[in-house]
Design a protein around this motif. Structure first.
Motif, PDB file in Angstrom:
ATOM      1  N   ARG A 112      -4.866  -3.524  13.079  1.00 35.45           N
ATOM      2  CA  ARG A 112      -3.539  -3.245  13.646  1.00 35.45           C
ATOM      3  C   ARG A 112      -3.628  -2.251  14.807  1.00 35.45           C
ATOM      4  O   ARG A 112      -3.002  -2.455  15.861  1.00 35.45           O
ATOM      5  CB  ARG A 112      -2.610  -2.697  12.568  1.00 35.45           C
ATOM      6  CG  ARG A 112      -1.239  -2.360  13.096  1.00 35.45           C
ATOM      7  CD  ARG A 112      -0.240  -2.030  12.006  1.00 35.45           C
ATOM      8  NE  ARG A 112       1.004  -1.612  12.622  1.00 35.45           N
ATOM      9  CZ  ARG A 112       1.377  -0.343  12.793  1.00 35.45           C
ATOM     10  NH1 ARG A 112       0.604   0.638  12.348  1.00 35.45           N
ATOM     11  NH2 ARG A 112       2.522  -0.041  13.384  1.00 35.45           N
TER      12      ARG A 112
ATOM     13  N   HIS B 275       1.514  -6.869  -0.794  1.00 34.03           N
ATOM     14  CA  HIS B 275       1.893  -6.785   0.621  1.00 34.03           C
ATOM     15  C   HIS B 275       1.374  -8.016   1.359  1.00 34.03           C
ATOM     16  O   HIS B 275       0.218  -8.400   1.208  1.00 34.03           O
ATOM     17  CB  HIS B 275       1.328  -5.506   1.246  1.00 34.03           C
ATOM     18  CG  HIS B 275       1.769  -4.270   0.533  1.00 34.03           C
ATOM     19  ND1 HIS B 275       2.931  -3.602   0.834  1.00 34.03           N
ATOM     20  CD2 HIS B 275       1.213  -3.606  -0.523  1.00 34.03           C
ATOM     21  CE1 HIS B 275       3.073  -2.567   0.019  1.00 34.03           C
ATOM     22  NE2 HIS B 275       2.042  -2.548  -0.811  1.00 34.03           N
ATOM     23  N   SER B 276       2.228  -8.599   2.177  1.00 32.55           N
ATOM     24  CA  SER B 276       1.888  -9.804   2.925  1.00 32.55           C
ATOM     25  C   SER B 276       1.171  -9.453   4.225  1.00 32.55           C
ATOM     26  O   SER B 276       1.406  -8.391   4.822  1.00 32.55           O
ATOM     27  CB  SER B 276       3.173 -10.577   3.248  1.00 32.55           C
ATOM     28  OG  SER B 276       2.930 -11.596   4.195  1.00 32.55           O
ATOM     29  N   TYR B 277       0.316 -10.373   4.665  1.00 31.37           N
ATOM     30  CA  TYR B 277      -0.346 -10.220   5.960  1.00 31.37           C
ATOM     31  C   TYR B 277       0.497 -10.765   7.110  1.00 31.37           C
ATOM     32  O   TYR B 277       0.084 -10.672   8.272  1.00 31.37           O
ATOM     33  CB  TYR B 277      -1.715 -10.903   5.933  1.00 31.37           C
ATOM     34  CG  TYR B 277      -2.708 -10.165   5.081  1.00 31.37           C
ATOM     35  CD1 TYR B 277      -3.397  -9.070   5.572  1.00 31.37           C
ATOM     36  CD2 TYR B 277      -2.942 -10.536   3.757  1.00 31.37           C
ATOM     37  CE1 TYR B 277      -4.298  -8.365   4.782  1.00 31.37           C
ATOM     38  CE2 TYR B 277      -3.835  -9.842   2.953  1.00 31.37           C
ATOM     39  CZ  TYR B 277      -4.505  -8.754   3.479  1.00 31.37           C
ATOM     40  OH  TYR B 277      -5.382  -8.053   2.700  1.00 31.37           O
TER      41      TYR B 277
ATOM     42  N   PRO C 111       3.182  -9.591   8.616  1.00 29.34           N
ATOM     43  CA  PRO C 111       3.485  -8.639   9.694  1.00 29.34           C
ATOM     44  C   PRO C 111       2.330  -8.427  10.664  1.00 29.34           C
ATOM     45  O   PRO C 111       2.560  -8.193  11.859  1.00 29.34           O
ATOM     46  CB  PRO C 111       3.815  -7.353   8.928  1.00 29.34           C
ATOM     47  CG  PRO C 111       4.342  -7.825   7.617  1.00 29.34           C
ATOM     48  CD  PRO C 111       3.514  -9.035   7.284  1.00 29.34           C
TER      49      PRO C 111
ATOM     50  N   ALA D 270       2.315 -11.323  13.015  1.00 28.54           N
ATOM     51  CA  ALA D 270       3.435 -11.205  13.951  1.00 28.54           C
ATOM     52  C   ALA D 270       3.141 -10.220  15.079  1.00 28.54           C
ATOM     53  O   ALA D 270       3.804 -10.250  16.122  1.00 28.54           O
ATOM     54  CB  ALA D 270       4.697 -10.775  13.194  1.00 28.54           C
ATOM     55  N   GLN D 271       2.151  -9.353  14.880  1.00 25.50           N
ATOM     56  CA  GLN D 271       1.773  -8.386  15.913  1.00 25.50           C
ATOM     57  C   GLN D 271       0.626  -8.878  16.787  1.00 25.50           C
ATOM     58  O   GLN D 271       0.042  -8.108  17.544  1.00 25.50           O
ATOM     59  CB  GLN D 271       1.402  -7.057  15.243  1.00 25.50           C
ATOM     60  CG  GLN D 271       2.582  -6.386  14.548  1.00 25.50           C
ATOM     61  CD  GLN D 271       2.152  -5.239  13.659  1.00 25.50           C
ATOM     62  OE1 GLN D 271       1.727  -4.186  14.139  1.00 25.50           O
ATOM     63  NE2 GLN D 271       2.258  -5.419  12.350  1.00 25.50           N
TER      64      GLN D 271
ATOM     65  N   PHE E 219       0.199  -2.252   7.771  1.00 23.74           N
ATOM     66  CA  PHE E 219       0.754  -3.572   8.109  1.00 23.74           C
ATOM     67  C   PHE E 219       1.836  -3.527   9.182  1.00 23.74           C
ATOM     68  O   PHE E 219       2.214  -4.569   9.717  1.00 23.74           O
ATOM     69  CB  PHE E 219       1.329  -4.217   6.842  1.00 23.74           C
ATOM     70  CG  PHE E 219       0.285  -4.475   5.784  1.00 23.74           C
ATOM     71  CD1 PHE E 219      -0.603  -5.523   5.927  1.00 23.74           C
ATOM     72  CD2 PHE E 219       0.163  -3.659   4.673  1.00 23.74           C
ATOM     73  CE1 PHE E 219      -1.589  -5.759   4.968  1.00 23.74           C
ATOM     74  CE2 PHE E 219      -0.796  -3.876   3.704  1.00 23.74           C
ATOM     75  CZ  PHE E 219      -1.678  -4.931   3.861  1.00 23.74           C
TER      76      PHE E 219
ATOM     77  N   ALA F 227       4.922  -2.792   8.717  1.00 25.40           N
ATOM     78  CA  ALA F 227       6.144  -3.371   8.156  1.00 25.40           C
ATOM     79  C   ALA F 227       6.932  -2.301   7.418  1.00 25.40           C
ATOM     80  O   ALA F 227       6.381  -1.312   6.969  1.00 25.40           O
ATOM     81  CB  ALA F 227       5.794  -4.488   7.190  1.00 25.40           C
TER      82      ALA F 227
END
Length: 422
Positions: free
Chosen positions: A48, A90-92, A94, A97-98, A420, A422
């Motif tokens: 990230r 927790h989902s990946y 986000p 989306a970046q 993440f 998010a």
């Protein structure tokens, strides 16, 4: 076909990557490429920050087989009834989306000469810089009678998700007056989930639901972190329930029999109802495959987290031989930011700041009874070295312990947001 982000996430990894993701451009063309293996506190943070701070100048691919990340940190609170398993997931999405290429597959090979990563699905990913953050695996034969084939009978629950759920289910099914046993690991080990916080959370659950149950800890160490704090808490909150057997009393001479559900300590066999076996640990397998380990861990240069075996490979978190820092989620997140800054500087010429690290490990002993230990660190030529530290004291007020627990809740929200976005 137009490859948008939603299609990328929902399609098989090998097929998706072949459909034209930027990181498959031929060498010498396009953006510099960073491949990150492992989507935990180290890998997700590094991916990230490189993507965010490079503002699109670097192509970042994150390789992680799981579609949901379940934190090991705070997993003990699920055992104690303070969290639901969904609170840890927790989902990946986000990260995708970046602008990060999220590939859900297993990394099976690293060719450092060709600078490529091979995936189980068949894709081969070229890289300019490779970041390894694979977490832990277990040392074979570390506990006599146990190997990974026994993990569904005697779970380790030191990797987040299904193992944690299994241990909780076994805890719930324990007969009244039964015995919960733990085989604690030698140093160094991943923490959290700390073994001794886990004992506290198991004791919290049993006190409310199975008050005549017993807990046995077979420990190969003669002491452990925050020992006086935990033992104070066990005596005060769970009197007579917890029996810690250290190395002086045979805690390091242990074997188990998963079929018979027995634990043998220094020749004395005990029938148990649940047995949480936490073996000695080592760097996740891909670090070994990449050839960057010496013994069980991967030596790194503290200034940038680069492998001592290869300046274009970086190792973060639990897998690294990280000097004075513990193997914690906080530590991995801290190291990831140092690494991201160094990788971005190497690939784009941006400014690289001196490495600084920090860590805090919180533990919950009982409702609103939190304790902590932490430190700051600096990079030296030899290791990540401790500069100063702090630790909770025995006999603290209920108000301070509650504030410490609330601080940990704020940290959890902050670190997962930092990982993440998010």
């Amino acid at each position: 076909m137009t490859l948008n982000r939603r299609v990328f996430i929902g399609t098989g990894a090998a097929a998706t990557f072949t459909l034209g993701a930027p990181a498959l451009r031929a060498a010498g063309h396009g953006k510099p490429r960073v491949v990150v293996i492992g989507g935990g506190a180290g890998g997700a943070t590094a991916a990230r920050y490189i993507a965010k701070d490079s503002k699109g100048e670097i192509d970042v691919t994150l390789v992680e087989p799981s579609r949901m990340y379940y934190t090991c940190f705070f997993s003990n609170l699920y055992l104690g009834g303070f969290k639901e398993i969904g609170d840890l997931g927790h989902s990946y999405g986000p990260l995708a989306a970046q602008g990060i290429n999220v590939v859900h597959d297993w990394a099976t090979g690293v060719d450092r000469a060709a600078k490529t990563v091979s995936l189980a699905g068949g894709a081969v990913l070229p890289y300019d810089k490779l970041i390894l953050s694979p977490g832990i695996d277990f040392v074979e034969g570390a506990v006599a009678g146990w190997d990974v084939s026994a993990q569904n009978t005697m779970p380790h629950a030191f990797k987040g998700g299904s193992q944690t759920e299994l241990l909780k289910a076994q805890l719930v099914r324990m007969p009244q007056g039964g015995t919960f046993a733990m085989v604690a690991p030698p140093n160094p080990f991943r923490c959290p989930p700390g073994p001794y916080e886990r004992v506290s959370m198991v004791a919290h659950y049993l006190k409310a639901n199975n008050p005549t149950a017993k807990i046995i800890i077979a420990d190969p160490k003669d002491k452990f972190s925050k020992q006086s704090l935990f033992q104070e808490g066990w005596a005060d909150r769970y009197a007579g329930m917890v029996d810690w057997i250290g190395s002086d009393f045979g805690g390091g001479n242990v074997s188990v029999d998963p079929a018979a559900m027995t634990l043998t300590i220094d020749g004395e066999e005990t029938k148990v109802n649940v047995c949480n076996v936490i073996p000695a640990m080592k760097a996740g397998r891909i670090a070994q495959i990449a050839g960057v380990t010496e013994g069980d861990w991967a030596p790194i240069n503290a200034a940038d987290m680069a492998s001592r075996a290869d300046a274009d490979v970086y190792v973060l978190g639990d897998a690294a031989e990280q000097g004075d820092m513990p193997k914690s989620g906080f530590a991995a997140n801290s190291q990831a930011k140092v690494c991201a800054n160094a990788v971005r500087g190497a690939l784009t010429g941006s400014k690289v700041f001196p490495a600084k690290f920090s860590n805090t490990c919180w533990s919950l002993i009982d409702t609103d009874n939190g304790v902590k230990v932490g430190a700051t660190y600096e990079a030296t030529p030899d290791k990540i070295a401790k500069v100063d530290g702090f630790i909770s004291a025995t006999g603290e007020s209920a108000e301070l312990r509650k504030a410490t627990y609330e601080e940990s809740e704020g940290w959890y929200k902050g670190i997962t947001g930092d990982m993440f976005g998010a």
